[in-house]
Design a protein around this motif. Sequence first.
Motif, PDB file in Angstrom:
ATOM      1  N   ALA A 287       0.853  -1.192   0.000  1.00 50.53           N
ATOM      2  CA  ALA A 287       0.000   0.000   0.000  1.00 50.53           C
ATOM      3  C   ALA A 287       0.880   1.230   0.000  1.00 50.53           C
ATOM      4  O   ALA A 287       1.926   1.267   0.624  1.00 50.53           O
ATOM      5  CB  ALA A 287      -0.908   0.002   1.231  1.00 50.53           C
ATOM      6  N   SER A 288       0.479   2.262  -0.708  1.00 50.76           N
ATOM      7  CA  SER A 288       1.267   3.482  -0.775  1.00 50.76           C
ATOM      8  C   SER A 288       1.161   4.249   0.531  1.00 50.76           C
ATOM      9  O   SER A 288       0.231   4.067   1.319  1.00 50.76           O
ATOM     10  CB  SER A 288       0.768   4.358  -1.930  1.00 50.76           C
ATOM     11  N   SER A 289       2.142   5.139   0.767  1.00 49.98           N
ATOM     12  CA  SER A 289       2.130   5.957   1.979  1.00 49.98           C
ATOM     13  C   SER A 289       0.928   6.881   1.993  1.00 49.98           C
ATOM     14  O   SER A 289       0.351   7.143   3.050  1.00 49.98           O
ATOM     15  CB  SER A 289       3.428   6.769   2.064  1.00 49.98           C
ATOM     16  N   ALA A 290       0.529   7.376   0.817  1.00 51.98           N
ATOM     17  CA  ALA A 290      -0.627   8.272   0.763  1.00 51.98           C
ATOM     18  C   ALA A 290      -1.899   7.548   1.184  1.00 51.98           C
ATOM     19  O   ALA A 290      -2.707   8.074   1.955  1.00 51.98           O
ATOM     20  CB  ALA A 290      -0.784   8.846  -0.641  1.00 51.98           C
TER      21      ALA A 290
ATOM     22  N   ARG B  83       8.724   3.691   8.344  1.00 58.18           N
ATOM     23  CA  ARG B  83       8.986   3.316   6.950  1.00 58.18           C
ATOM     24  C   ARG B  83       9.269   4.543   6.078  1.00 58.18           C
ATOM     25  O   ARG B  83      10.092   4.479   5.170  1.00 58.18           O
ATOM     26  CB  ARG B  83       7.780   2.555   6.401  1.00 58.18           C
ATOM     27  N   ASP B  84       8.586   5.654   6.376  1.00 60.92           N
ATOM     28  CA  ASP B  84       8.710   6.857   5.539  1.00 60.92           C
ATOM     29  C   ASP B  84       8.730   8.084   6.458  1.00 60.92           C
ATOM     30  O   ASP B  84       7.738   8.800   6.581  1.00 60.92           O
ATOM     31  CB  ASP B  84       7.525   6.927   4.565  1.00 60.92           C
ATOM     32  N   PRO B  85       9.864   8.347   7.144  1.00 58.32           N
ATOM     33  CA  PRO B  85       9.887   9.390   8.187  1.00 58.32           C
ATOM     34  C   PRO B  85       9.656  10.805   7.667  1.00 58.32           C
ATOM     35  O   PRO B  85       9.250  11.673   8.436  1.00 58.32           O
ATOM     36  CB  PRO B  85      11.285   9.247   8.801  1.00 58.32           C
ATOM     37  N   MET B  86       9.882  11.070   6.396  1.00 56.16           N
ATOM     38  CA  MET B  86       9.731  12.425   5.861  1.00 56.16           C
ATOM     39  C   MET B  86       8.400  12.602   5.141  1.00 56.16           C
ATOM     40  O   MET B  86       8.194  13.616   4.481  1.00 56.16           O
ATOM     41  CB  MET B  86      10.891  12.750   4.912  1.00 56.16           C
ATOM     42  N   ASN B  87       7.487  11.651   5.252  1.00 55.80           N
ATOM     43  CA  ASN B  87       6.190  11.770   4.580  1.00 55.80           C
ATOM     44  C   ASN B  87       5.410  12.935   5.162  1.00 55.80           C
ATOM     45  O   ASN B  87       5.140  12.965   6.374  1.00 55.80           O
ATOM     46  CB  ASN B  87       5.403  10.470   4.762  1.00 55.80           C
ATOM     47  N   PRO B  88       5.028  13.944   4.358  1.00 57.92           N
ATOM     48  CA  PRO B  88       4.369  15.142   4.910  1.00 57.92           C
ATOM     49  C   PRO B  88       3.013  14.847   5.532  1.00 57.92           C
ATOM     50  O   PRO B  88       2.654  15.427   6.552  1.00 57.92           O
ATOM     51  CB  PRO B  88       4.244  16.069   3.693  1.00 57.92           C
TER      52      PRO B  88
ATOM     53  N   ASN C 249       0.776  13.281  12.795  1.00 54.14           N
ATOM     54  CA  ASN C 249       1.478  13.161  14.068  1.00 54.14           C
ATOM     55  C   ASN C 249       1.359  14.456  14.873  1.00 54.14           C
ATOM     56  O   ASN C 249       1.139  14.433  16.086  1.00 54.14           O
ATOM     57  CB  ASN C 249       2.945  12.813  13.814  1.00 54.14           C
ATOM     58  N   ASP C 250       1.496  15.612  14.178  1.00 53.32           N
ATOM     59  CA  ASP C 250       1.307  16.904  14.854  1.00 53.32           C
ATOM     60  C   ASP C 250      -0.134  17.062  15.331  1.00 53.32           C
ATOM     61  O   ASP C 250      -0.387  17.645  16.396  1.00 53.32           O
ATOM     62  CB  ASP C 250       1.661  18.050  13.901  1.00 53.32           C
ATOM     63  N   SER C 251      -1.091  16.555  14.557  1.00 57.05           N
ATOM     64  CA  SER C 251      -2.500  16.665  14.948  1.00 57.05           C
ATOM     65  C   SER C 251      -2.765  15.967  16.269  1.00 57.05           C
ATOM     66  O   SER C 251      -3.625  16.398  17.040  1.00 57.05           O
ATOM     67  CB  SER C 251      -3.390  16.064  13.851  1.00 57.05           C
ATOM     68  N   LEU C 252      -2.023  14.899  16.547  1.00 60.41           N
ATOM     69  CA  LEU C 252      -2.221  14.147  17.780  1.00 60.41           C
ATOM     70  C   LEU C 252      -1.502  14.781  18.968  1.00 60.41           C
ATOM     71  O   LEU C 252      -2.041  14.815  20.075  1.00 60.41           O
ATOM     72  CB  LEU C 252      -1.732  12.710  17.594  1.00 60.41           C
ATOM     73  N   ASP C 253      -0.291  15.287  18.759  1.00 62.91           N
ATOM     74  CA  ASP C 253       0.572  15.639  19.887  1.00 62.91           C
ATOM     75  C   ASP C 253       0.739  17.132  20.125  1.00 62.91           C
ATOM     76  O   ASP C 253       1.117  17.532  21.228  1.00 62.91           O
ATOM     77  CB  ASP C 253       1.966  15.011  19.673  1.00 62.91           C
TER      78      ASP C 253
END
Length: 244
Positions: free
Chosen positions: A38-41, A69-74, A80-84
């Motif tokens: 599955a793609s990151s998107a 798997r994809d640390p720079m995925n926007p 992640n920012d939405s959660l923390d």
Amino acid sequence: MSGRKSVKLAVVAAGALSLAACSGGTPHLKAVAPPPAASSAGEAEAIATLLDQGQEGAARKRLKALLKRDPMNPSARLLNDSLDRDPKELLGPDSYPYVTRPGDTIVGLAQRFLGNRLKAYQLGRYNGLKAPVVLTPGQVLRIPGEAPRPEPVRRPDPVRATPAPAKPKPAAARPAAPAPAKPVANPVAARAARTAGLAALNQGNVQRAVGLLRRAAALDPGNALIARDLARAQRIAATVKARQ
């Protein structure tokens, strides 16, 4: 004799070349890794759906794997920012009121006003709402940013001749206003409104809980559970009002 020797030398040379090719003279082809399942998107969209449904634990687990798997995925970093992070820090302190309309959803408003449906969880937290968010018509939300400017009123061109005013017609008798239509029973919408009303009651928002439970009772008049919850919310509202 010299001709026969030449033929033998040519055969020996051809055999030597064949052995060299078989012994590893040609480089081996590297195996190509299969594409990811599955793609990151697509994974980011699935995580956002889990957040919209209120499944924060499952969303965090899949988000952690995606970032590994994809640390720079926007999209993954946004979720992640939405959660923390503080939503006012992410979306800004300035906001303006918006009155919800029939058919509005928190995901649709995030796409419409913030330009990204993945920010729906941020918008819900910005308004102090806990997922899953159920919006009701007439509910007031705060939208981050500046309110859109109203379109300017076009004035008539003074150069053009003003038409003569039309003669007033005799006033006709106004028809009687139709009686307000009763809400159509909708048990599915009633259950959603009841769930949101109980959540508001647990959060201490008694007036909002009473409004949502009244809407649920109107959508499903014969539901005894909704009638019981509405009566309890009204008692709590009366107690709170008496203490003020």
